[in-house]
Enzyme design. Structure first.
Site, short mmCIF file in Angstrom:
data_model
loop_
_atom_site.label_atom_id
_atom_site.label_comp_id
_atom_site.label_asym_id
_atom_site.label_seq_id
_atom_site.Cartn_x
_atom_site.Cartn_y
_atom_site.Cartn_z
N CYS A 98 58.48 17.88 138.15
CA CYS A 98 57.77 18.41 139.32
C CYS A 98 57.61 17.29 140.35
CB CYS A 98 56.41 18.97 138.90
SG CYS A 98 55.56 19.83 140.22
N CYS A 136 49.23 23.67 134.55
CA CYS A 136 49.37 24.29 135.85
C CYS A 136 50.05 25.64 135.69
CB CYS A 136 50.16 23.41 136.81
SG CYS A 136 51.92 23.44 136.53
#
Lengths: 391, 361
Positions: free
Chosen positions: B104, B201
């Site tokens: 990410c 997340c």
């Protein structure tokens, strides 16, 4: 930093006269118009004055005005309310492929409930074909719902002949006039409208106020039920201050229509001339039939969302399309269905001028925009991520 | 007042990134806040966090408004699905343990977002990472451990290229979390005392990442055998993705003494257990796809870290060509897992990182 607001189609500031009219209804005249006592009567009378003013603006009678919380609710109620009411006899709806999402998405939902929907195509100028409409309409058609002035391009729909086709088929006719009212004359009788939506905050009234005109004798199935307000067609305690403001805004819009529309057209045309000096820029929509304050332009090869951000950082507020769909990770359905290429529609920006716009602001905007476009062309730092988003 | 220059701040809605933006703003930069949208709303199940991060978005917007900076949302859902979720799932499927945060950072925060910031004419990207950057006169950029040991996040940044790092601003590198919270409170930020949200997340309540991924991809992972090291079948598993090396809890199998996942045998769709904790230890790993932040010789001594919550150990690293690297630990390391990142340090300095391919016991 200098701030220039060119997004009046998104919303407008409250007219000072509107605010003044609203103020007592927050405190001293706080009554619930549904109450039988003096306090309620006072509010009910004020509500009825607002009804008169709203009706006058669009040529409707007082009992044909339903107060809602805005354009989206009016559109939802018109489409779903008529469709569900008539379902047994008529289960077909006709609309266009360039409607505001509050009509379009409602139609899609009704399709999932078993209704049939025809989405009329439009030309590059945003016009429908009467022939298409005639082909689409049948004895099962409950409603024809059309956007009178397109929110993204400002194109005014070619409505000549539509009412006759609707009448012949016995279909009801709804106009989403949210962007038209206050900018061009809108008259329900001339349009042959059975229903018509308008919104308060697009005409210098408060947010959270709207009207659905429902012609006398037409029935719909309400969405909100319980309190039987608005003759059972829209239950829920009236938002009195907002409605009072809406009424005043309608009165001002009617009184100043010609002057306002000339002011807007002059500035919009100045903006248009300026933008056309930017190489490769194109104007979208129909130049001849267009509400006077709106300009949709494309800068092919650039990204509208990126330009909008850079203009924002320069203190200039514009949008890439409808505020109700801004930044969704998708191309503008309206421009796409008008036949724009992907390159052209991704590079589109909507400018909408209004009461407080000045020539200086227009000139400054053109200058900054030209700089931004030219900088992107020369150093190639185009914001190449199109999916600018909002919460 | 003339601005020092334009910076874009990644504002997540958490306290760290908000304070990082505030620090640069106070230093005199023009700061533009951007919040990433990574996933769609999904109201089908209860999330650990609000669906799609809507709670964070509200705090992000409040923080930007409080700081008086422009703020935009940037939709990177497609990038997230491709570069993080698909990558992670492809790793789980073959019995490896992915590191989604590393990816990410590489592809989204310091990839797509950095590119967006560049497009806005920004000269750098501010994030709330706990890491220090040292800009040397010769152009070399050094990534160093943060002052706050507890919060240090350089492990997740070890795969960034030097070019990516040169665009970064990490204002929290030399302060502590407590100082960050106090600063947030003094600025009146709504997220000053918000709970940590480091992990998950993409998780649902009571569900681990890999299980969530399996549902997301509607994957049908075959059940298989759970065996002891000598091949005795002691139970069955519901998909190898549900296991990680070193895992002890949730095995649902009694072997008399505590059992651990010793290996994931993807080829035979088997989970191999051990009751001997020593078997989890390894002295050597083979890695690939190295990223060097400092020019390193073919062989060198350093400290190596093979997962986030592990204290680095002394190691000897030998490069084999440009891709393969052998890491020999001076003291055995527990639960090295293929797919995870090995990060290399020299005292406070980050040397680079590489992905673990094979564990030698």
């Amino acid at each position: 930093m200098r701030r220039i607001y060119l997004d009046y189609n998104s919303t407008t500031p409250l007219h000072p006269g509107v605010l003044e009219e609203m103020m007592p209804f927050f405190n001293t005249k706080f009554g619930n118009p549904s109450s039988l006592h003096f306090s309620g009567r006072e509010a009910a009378a004020a509500l009825d004055l607002a009804r008169c003013r709203a009706g006058k603006l669009i040529g409707a009678d007082v009992d044909e005005i339903i107060f809602t919380c805005g354009g989206t609710e009016s559109n939802n109620l018109a489409v779903a309310g008529i469709a569900r009411r008539l379902k047994a006899a008529r289960n077909h709806i006709i609309t266009t492929s360039v409607e505001h999402s509050s009509v379009y998405d409602q139609c899609v939902r009704l399709e999932n409930e078993g209704f049939k929907v025809t989405y009329l195509p439009v030309t590059r100028q945003g016009e429908i074909s009467l022939n298409d409409l005639e082909q689409a309409v049948n004895e099962r058609t409950a409603l024809i719902s059309l956007i009178l002035a397109n929110n993204e391009t400002g194109t005014i729909l070619n409505t000549e002949g539509v009412r006759e086709i609707a009448k012949k088929a016995g279909a009801l006719l709804h106009y989403d006039a949210v962007q038209a009212v206050g900018k061009i004359p809108v008259n329900v009788i001339e349009l042959g409208a059975d229903l018509l939506s308008l919104s308060g905050h697009k005409i210098y009234g408060p947010k959270g106020s709207g009207v659905l005109f429902l012609r006398r004798g037409v029935a719909l199935q309400s969405v909100f039920i319980g309190g039987e307000q608005e003759n059972t067609r829209r239950s829920g305690t009236h938002n009195v201050p907002a409605i009072i403001g809406l009424g005043k805004a309608c009165e001002i819009a009617g009184a100043e229509l010609e002057e306002y529309s000339q002011h807007c057209a002059r500035l919009r045309d100045r903006l248009q001339s300026g933008i056309l000096t930017i190489p490769d820029s194109i104007i979208n929509g129909c130049l001849e039939r267009r509400i006077p304050n709106t300009l949709n332009a494309s800068f092919p090869g650039h990204y509208g969302s990126g330009l909008a951000v850079k203009l924002d950082l320069a203190g200039i507020a514009v949008s890439t399309g409808s505020a109700c769909s801004a930044g969704r990770n998708e191309e503008s359905r309206v421009l796409k269905n008008m036949g724009l290429t992907s390159r052209d529609l991704l590079g589109a920006l909507r400018f909408s001028v209004g009461r407080h716009t000045t020539e200086k602001e227009i000139d400054y905007t053109v200058q900054r925009l030209a700089e931004i476009v030219s900088a992107e062309n020369s150093i190639g730092n185009k914001l190449n991520i199109v999916n600018l988003d909002k919460l | 007042m003339k601005s020092k220059g334009r910076l874009v701040a990644a504002i997540s809605g958490g306290v760290d990134s908000s304070v990082a933006a505030a620090i640069c703003l106070e230093e005199g930069y023009e700061v533009i806040g951007v919040t990433l949208k990574l996933k769609d709303c999904d109201d089908s199940r209860e999330r650990r966090k609000a669906c799609c991060g809507a709670d964070d978005f509200i705090h992000a917007r409040l923080a930007a408004a409080k700081l008086g900076i422009p703020h935009y949302f940037l939709d990177l859902k497609a990038d997230f699905a491709r570069d993080v979720l698909t990558y992670a799932w492809n790793e789980y499927r073959v019995g490896r343990t992915p590191n989604p945060c590393v990816m990410c950072n590489f592809h989204l925060k310091f990839g797509a977002l950095a590119k967006y910031a560049d497009g806005l004419g920004a000269e750098g990207l501010i994030t709330g990472h706990y890491a220090e950057l040292e800009r040397c006169a010769d152009g070399q950029i050094n990534l160093r451990h943060a002052a706050d040991d507890e919060k240090d996040q350089v492990y997740f940044l070890a795969m960034l290229t030097r070019q990516q790092l040169s665009f970064c601003r990490f204002p929290l590198g030399n302060i502590t979390k407590m100082q960050v919270r106090e600063k947030a409170a003094s600025l009146g930020l709504s997220n000053a005392w918000k709970a940590e949200s480091q992990d998950a997340c993409f998780g649902y309540k009571g569900e681990n990442f890999s299980r969530t991924l399996a549902e997301y991809f509607e994957a049908d992972m075959p059940a298989g055998e759970v065996v002891t090291e000598d091949g005795k079948i002691v139970g069955y598993h519901d998909g190898i993705h549900n296991y990680t090396i070193g895992q002890r809890k949730g095995l649902g199998i009694a072997l008399g003494s505590p059992a651990y996942v010793a290996a994931i045998d993807a080829e035979n769709n088997r989970i191999i257990l051990t009751t001997n904790p020593e078997r989890l230890k390894s002295v050597c790993i083979e890695t690939s796809k190295p990223n060097w932040l400092v020019d390193m010789p073919d062989e060198f001594d350093c400290e190596a870290q093979i997962r986030y919550n592990q204290t680095p150990v002394q190691a000897h690293v030998v490069k084999h060509g440009s891709d393969k690297t052998i890491v020999n630990f001076k003291t055995p390391v527990t639960a090295s897992a293929p797919g995870q990142l090995a990060a290399f340090y020299n005292d406070r300095l980050v040397l680079g990182g590489a992905f673990i391919d094979r564990v030698v016991q």
